[in-house]
Design a protein around this motif. Sequence first.
Motif, short mmCIF file in Angstrom:
data_model
loop_
_atom_site.label_atom_id
_atom_site.label_comp_id
_atom_site.label_asym_id
_atom_site.label_seq_id
_atom_site.Cartn_x
_atom_site.Cartn_y
_atom_site.Cartn_z
N ASN A 42 0.79 -1.24 0.00
CA ASN A 42 0.00 0.00 0.00
C ASN A 42 0.82 1.29 0.00
O ASN A 42 0.40 2.28 0.58
CB ASN A 42 -1.00 0.01 1.16
N THR A 43 1.96 1.26 -0.64
CA THR A 43 2.71 2.49 -0.89
C THR A 43 2.62 2.73 -2.39
O THR A 43 2.39 1.78 -3.16
CB THR A 43 4.18 2.37 -0.43
N PRO A 44 2.76 3.97 -2.84
CA PRO A 44 2.53 4.25 -4.27
C PRO A 44 3.35 3.38 -5.23
O PRO A 44 2.80 2.78 -6.15
CB PRO A 44 2.89 5.73 -4.40
N GLY A 45 4.65 3.29 -5.01
CA GLY A 45 5.50 2.51 -5.91
C GLY A 45 5.19 1.03 -5.86
O GLY A 45 5.10 0.35 -6.90
N ILE A 75 0.99 -11.01 7.32
CA ILE A 75 0.03 -11.77 6.52
C ILE A 75 -1.26 -10.97 6.35
O ILE A 75 -1.82 -10.89 5.25
CB ILE A 75 -0.26 -13.14 7.19
N ALA A 76 -1.72 -10.33 7.43
CA ALA A 76 -2.95 -9.53 7.37
C ALA A 76 -2.80 -8.37 6.38
O ALA A 76 -3.71 -8.08 5.61
CB ALA A 76 -3.29 -9.00 8.75
N SER A 77 -1.64 -7.73 6.38
CA SER A 77 -1.39 -6.64 5.44
C SER A 77 -1.41 -7.15 4.00
O SER A 77 -2.02 -6.55 3.12
CB SER A 77 -0.04 -5.99 5.75
N HIS A 78 -0.75 -8.30 3.77
CA HIS A 78 -0.75 -8.90 2.43
C HIS A 78 -2.16 -9.26 1.97
O HIS A 78 -2.52 -9.06 0.81
CB HIS A 78 0.11 -10.17 2.41
N LYS A 79 -2.93 -9.82 2.89
CA LYS A 79 -4.30 -10.23 2.56
C LYS A 79 -5.11 -9.01 2.10
O LYS A 79 -5.80 -9.05 1.08
CB LYS A 79 -4.95 -10.89 3.78
N LYS A 80 -5.01 -7.92 2.84
CA LYS A 80 -5.72 -6.69 2.50
C LYS A 80 -5.22 -6.10 1.17
O LYS A 80 -6.01 -5.69 0.31
CB LYS A 80 -5.53 -5.67 3.64
N GLN A 84 -7.49 -5.69 -2.09
CA GLN A 84 -7.73 -4.33 -2.59
C GLN A 84 -7.37 -4.20 -4.07
O GLN A 84 -8.10 -3.57 -4.84
CB GLN A 84 -6.91 -3.34 -1.77
N TYR A 85 -6.26 -4.80 -4.47
CA TYR A 85 -5.79 -4.65 -5.86
C TYR A 85 -6.05 -5.89 -6.71
O TYR A 85 -5.57 -5.97 -7.84
CB TYR A 85 -4.31 -4.29 -5.86
N LYS A 86 -6.80 -6.88 -6.16
CA LYS A 86 -7.15 -8.10 -6.89
C LYS A 86 -5.89 -8.76 -7.48
O LYS A 86 -5.82 -9.06 -8.67
CB LYS A 86 -8.17 -7.80 -7.99
N LEU A 87 -4.92 -8.99 -6.61
CA LEU A 87 -3.65 -9.58 -7.03
C LEU A 87 -3.81 -11.10 -7.14
O LEU A 87 -4.15 -11.76 -6.15
CB LEU A 87 -2.54 -9.22 -6.04
N PRO A 88 -3.55 -11.67 -8.32
CA PRO A 88 -3.77 -13.09 -8.52
C PRO A 88 -2.56 -13.97 -8.17
O PRO A 88 -2.66 -15.19 -8.19
CB PRO A 88 -4.04 -13.17 -10.03
#
Length: 152
Positions: A42-45, A75-80, A84-88
Amino acid sequence: MALKVGDKVPVFSAKDSNENDFNSTSVVGIKPVVIYFYPKDNTPGCSAQACSFRDQYEDFKDLGAEVLGISSDSIASHKKFAKQYKLPFILLSDNDKKIRNLFGVKPGLFGLIPGRVTYVVDKEGVIQMIFDSVMATSHIPRALEKVKKIVL
Protein backbone atom coordinates in the motif's frame (compact mmCIF):
# COMPACT_ATOMS: atom_id res chain seq x y z
CA MET A 1 26.59 -12.91 0.42
CA ALA A 2 24.12 -11.96 -2.32
CA LEU A 3 22.88 -14.49 -4.84
CA LYS A 4 23.99 -13.83 -8.40
CA VAL A 5 23.07 -14.91 -11.93
CA GLY A 6 23.92 -18.59 -12.32
CA ASP A 7 23.24 -19.45 -8.66
CA LYS A 8 20.58 -21.95 -7.67
CA VAL A 9 17.78 -20.49 -5.59
CA PRO A 10 17.99 -21.83 -2.03
CA VAL A 11 14.95 -23.50 -0.51
CA PHE A 12 12.78 -21.15 1.53
CA SER A 13 9.35 -21.17 3.14
CA ALA A 14 6.90 -18.57 4.42
CA LYS A 15 3.23 -17.92 5.03
CA ASP A 16 1.24 -16.56 2.09
CA SER A 17 -1.55 -13.98 2.19
CA ASN A 18 -4.10 -16.75 2.86
CA GLU A 19 -2.11 -18.00 5.88
CA ASN A 20 -1.04 -21.12 3.98
CA ASP A 21 2.45 -22.56 4.34
CA PHE A 22 4.40 -21.95 1.13
CA ASN A 23 7.55 -23.86 0.27
CA SER A 24 9.67 -22.71 -2.65
CA THR A 25 10.10 -26.30 -3.85
CA SER A 26 6.45 -26.22 -4.97
CA VAL A 27 7.45 -23.97 -7.90
CA VAL A 28 11.23 -23.36 -7.96
CA GLY A 29 12.93 -26.08 -10.00
CA ILE A 30 9.59 -26.99 -11.64
CA LYS A 31 8.69 -23.92 -13.69
CA PRO A 32 10.12 -20.47 -14.40
CA VAL A 33 9.54 -18.15 -11.43
CA VAL A 34 9.68 -14.41 -11.03
CA ILE A 35 10.51 -13.57 -7.42
CA TYR A 36 10.22 -9.92 -6.59
CA PHE A 37 11.12 -8.27 -3.30
CA TYR A 38 9.40 -4.98 -2.60
CA PRO A 39 9.49 -2.53 0.32
CA LYS A 40 5.91 -2.18 1.61
CA ASP A 41 2.26 -2.93 0.87
CA ASN A 42 0.00 0.00 0.00
CA THR A 43 2.71 2.49 -0.89
CA PRO A 44 2.53 4.25 -4.27
CA GLY A 45 5.50 2.51 -5.91
CA CYS A 46 4.74 -0.93 -4.51
CA SER A 47 1.06 -0.69 -5.44
CA ALA A 48 2.00 0.36 -9.00
CA GLN A 49 4.48 -2.53 -9.23
CA ALA A 50 1.97 -5.09 -7.90
CA CYS A 51 -0.74 -3.82 -10.28
CA SER A 52 1.67 -4.01 -13.22
CA PHE A 53 2.48 -7.64 -12.33
CA ARG A 54 -1.29 -8.24 -11.96
CA ASP A 55 -2.02 -6.71 -15.36
CA GLN A 56 0.65 -8.87 -17.04
CA TYR A 57 0.09 -11.98 -14.90
CA GLU A 58 -1.68 -13.88 -17.68
CA ASP A 59 1.32 -13.25 -19.95
CA PHE A 60 3.59 -14.86 -17.33
CA LYS A 61 1.13 -17.75 -16.83
CA ASP A 62 0.89 -18.29 -20.60
CA LEU A 63 4.66 -18.83 -20.56
CA GLY A 64 4.30 -21.32 -17.69
CA ALA A 65 5.82 -18.98 -15.13
CA GLU A 66 4.76 -18.12 -11.59
CA VAL A 67 5.12 -14.76 -9.84
CA LEU A 68 5.96 -14.41 -6.13
CA GLY A 69 5.90 -11.08 -4.30
CA ILE A 70 7.84 -10.88 -1.03
CA SER A 71 7.97 -8.15 1.61
CA SER A 72 8.29 -7.99 5.38
CA ASP A 73 4.64 -6.96 5.78
CA SER A 74 2.34 -9.11 7.91
CA ILE A 75 0.03 -11.77 6.52
CA ALA A 76 -2.95 -9.53 7.37
CA SER A 77 -1.39 -6.64 5.44
CA HIS A 78 -0.75 -8.90 2.43
CA LYS A 79 -4.30 -10.23 2.56
CA LYS A 80 -5.72 -6.69 2.50
CA PHE A 81 -3.27 -5.58 -0.22
CA ALA A 82 -4.07 -8.61 -2.43
CA LYS A 83 -7.82 -8.09 -1.99
CA GLN A 84 -7.73 -4.33 -2.59
CA TYR A 85 -5.79 -4.65 -5.86
CA LYS A 86 -7.15 -8.10 -6.89
CA LEU A 87 -3.65 -9.58 -7.03
CA PRO A 88 -3.77 -13.09 -8.52
CA PHE A 89 -0.23 -14.13 -7.58
CA ILE A 90 1.33 -15.30 -4.32
CA LEU A 91 2.43 -12.75 -1.72
CA LEU A 92 4.76 -14.05 0.98
CA SER A 93 5.27 -12.54 4.41
CA ASP A 94 8.97 -12.32 5.27
CA ASN A 95 8.54 -10.47 8.57
CA ASP A 96 11.80 -11.85 10.01
CA LYS A 97 13.63 -10.93 6.75
CA LYS A 98 15.05 -14.47 6.46
CA ILE A 99 14.23 -14.79 2.75
CA ARG A 100 15.49 -11.28 1.99
CA ASN A 101 18.75 -12.13 3.79
CA LEU A 102 18.97 -15.54 2.07
CA PHE A 103 18.91 -13.77 -1.30
CA GLY A 104 21.18 -10.97 -0.07
CA VAL A 105 18.74 -8.19 -0.98
CA LYS A 106 20.30 -4.96 0.23
CA PRO A 107 18.28 -2.08 1.67
CA GLY A 108 17.71 0.86 -0.66
CA LEU A 109 17.66 4.61 -0.15
CA PHE A 110 20.62 4.89 2.24
CA GLY A 111 19.46 1.79 4.14
CA LEU A 112 16.17 3.41 5.10
CA ILE A 113 13.82 1.18 3.13
CA PRO A 114 13.97 -2.48 2.09
CA GLY A 115 15.37 -3.03 -1.41
CA ARG A 116 13.34 -3.59 -4.56
CA VAL A 117 14.89 -6.48 -6.49
CA THR A 118 13.42 -8.91 -9.04
CA TYR A 119 14.86 -12.34 -9.80
CA VAL A 120 13.95 -14.42 -12.85
CA VAL A 121 14.58 -18.11 -12.24
CA ASP A 122 14.50 -20.84 -14.91
CA LYS A 123 12.70 -24.15 -14.51
CA GLU A 124 15.88 -25.75 -13.16
CA GLY A 125 15.89 -23.25 -10.29
CA VAL A 126 18.85 -21.23 -11.60
CA ILE A 127 18.81 -17.43 -11.48
CA GLN A 128 18.86 -16.03 -15.02
CA MET A 129 18.36 -12.33 -14.25
CA ILE A 130 18.58 -9.96 -11.30
CA PHE A 131 17.09 -6.50 -11.67
CA ASP A 132 17.69 -4.04 -8.85
CA SER A 133 15.96 -0.71 -9.36
CA VAL A 134 13.85 1.74 -7.36
CA MET A 135 11.81 2.30 -10.54
CA ALA A 136 8.92 0.05 -9.51
CA THR A 137 7.13 -0.51 -12.81
CA SER A 138 10.32 -1.04 -14.82
CA HIS A 139 10.69 -4.53 -13.29
CA ILE A 140 7.70 -6.08 -15.08
CA PRO A 141 8.68 -5.66 -18.77
CA ARG A 142 12.25 -6.75 -18.02
CA ALA A 143 11.08 -9.84 -16.15
CA LEU A 144 8.59 -10.75 -18.88
CA GLU A 145 11.20 -10.30 -21.60
CA LYS A 146 13.64 -12.58 -19.74
CA VAL A 147 10.99 -15.24 -19.10
CA LYS A 148 10.20 -15.23 -22.84
CA LYS A 149 13.89 -15.71 -23.64
CA ILE A 150 14.29 -18.68 -21.33
CA VAL A 151 11.12 -20.52 -22.39
CA LEU A 152 10.83 -19.79 -26.12
